[in-house]
Structures are given as structure tokens and as C-alpha cells.
Design a protein around this motif. Structure first.
Motif, short mmCIF file in Angstrom:
data_model
loop_
_atom_site.label_atom_id
_atom_site.label_comp_id
_atom_site.label_asym_id
_atom_site.label_seq_id
_atom_site.Cartn_x
_atom_site.Cartn_y
_atom_site.Cartn_z
N ARG A 1 15.02 -24.40 21.80
CA ARG A 1 14.22 -25.31 21.00
C ARG A 1 14.17 -26.70 21.65
N GLY B 1 7.82 -30.06 17.09
CA GLY B 1 8.48 -28.94 17.75
C GLY B 1 7.61 -28.45 18.90
N SER C 1 18.47 -25.95 15.29
CA SER C 1 18.67 -25.63 16.72
C SER C 1 19.90 -24.75 16.92
N ALA D 1 19.20 -21.07 15.73
CA ALA D 1 18.28 -20.32 16.59
C ALA D 1 18.97 -19.74 17.81
#
Length: 161
Positions: free
Chosen positions: A34, A52, A157, A160
Motif C-alpha cells: 500500500r 490511495g 496498511s 493488508a
């Protein structure tokens, strides 16, 4: 920094919130999965935008600032202070593709989807190569709300990974 050629074209990127000219306080958060960018939104700085970047490949955050932006390779092509831009036919993307050719599974088509974004802030410049950029969230620029936004950025973050 990359070297440009005759193909690079600077265009203004529409649909992304403008940042405060004075002190937008940009923050970059990145890991393997990310890339996030936040900054104070113009004109009054009472709001923070969180962006993002989908499937980012590379990013840069640092010099030049607004007073030295004329030294950026793309300044003569229309890169100006306090803006949000996309670079069409980017030399940086082509350089990344050339570097990747040594990989045994290299596929040039994966680089055709990439886009080169530049944000020219007051004290620094942010550049990245990714497939897309989206506005993830906008919040009021109150200390508690900004702190909560950054906390959620970090949680997103790490979850993920």
C-alpha cells in the motif's frame, strides 16, 4: 532522479483535491502492499485528504521545494508549484520497465497500465508510479480526527500485509 526525453508530457490531474499552498503537511505511508498520501486540503487547511495509490511500483518524496522546482527535469514541460499532475509517456515508467527486463517472468504489458503522478507541495515534491489514485477519505483537520485518520491508515496498511 530519472532523465526525461521528448515524450514526457505534464498534464494537470483533475478530480484530486487541491492541497493547501502554505503548509499542507504531507504524510506518506508505504509498505509492500500500500501507498498512502495525506495532506491538508486547500484553500483553508481545515480538511485533510487521504489518497490511495493502487499497485504502486515506486515513489519519491523530497526535493525540490517550490523555490527550486525550476530544477526538476519536468519544469520546462509545465510542472509548477502547488499542483497535482500526471506525466503522460513517462520516462520514469519506461526506465522501470527496462530495469525489470532481466526478470525471467518480465511482461511489458504490466507496465502499460502504470501512471506517473506528481504533487508539488510547498516544502517538497511527491512522485509515484502506480496503476491509479483514488481519494480514500476526507476528514476535518481537527487534531483528534487527524490522529484517528493516521491510526486507521497504519491499521489498514498492517492488515493488508
Amino acid at each position: 532522479m530519472y532523465t526525461i526525453d521528448d515524450l514526457d508530457r505534464v498534464t494537470v490531474l483533475a478530480g484530486i483535491p487541491a492541497h493547501s499552498v502554505g503548509a499542507p503537511m504531507p504524510l506518506v505511508l508505504a509498505d509492500d502492499a500500500r501507498l498512502l498520501l495525506s495532506y491538508e486540503v486547500a484553500p483553508d487547511g481545515h480538511e485533510v485528504a487521504l489518497l490511495g495509490f493502487a499497485r504502486s511500483r515506486a515513489h519519491y518524496f523530497g526535493a525540490p521545494n517550490d523555490e527550486a522546482l525550476k530544477g526538476h527535469p519536468l519544469a520546462a514541460r509545465g510542472l509548477v508549484p502547488y499542483g497535482v499532475f500526471e506525466i503522460l509517456s513517462s520516462s520514469w515508467i519506461r526506465l522501470l520497465e527496462r530495469m525489470n527486463r532481466v526478470h525471467h517472468l518480465h511482461d511489458k504489458r504490466g507496465f502499460e497500465r502504470l501512471r506517473h503522478f506528481i504533487f508539488t507541495f510547498h516544502d517538497n515534491t511527491f512522485e509515484c508510479v502506480a496503476e491509479n489514485v483514488t481519494v480514500v477519505e476526507r476528514v476535518a483537520n481537527e487534531p483528534a480526527e487527524v490522529q484517528e485518520l493516521f491510526k486507521r491508515m497504519i491499521e489498514r496498511s498492517t492488515s493488508a500485509s
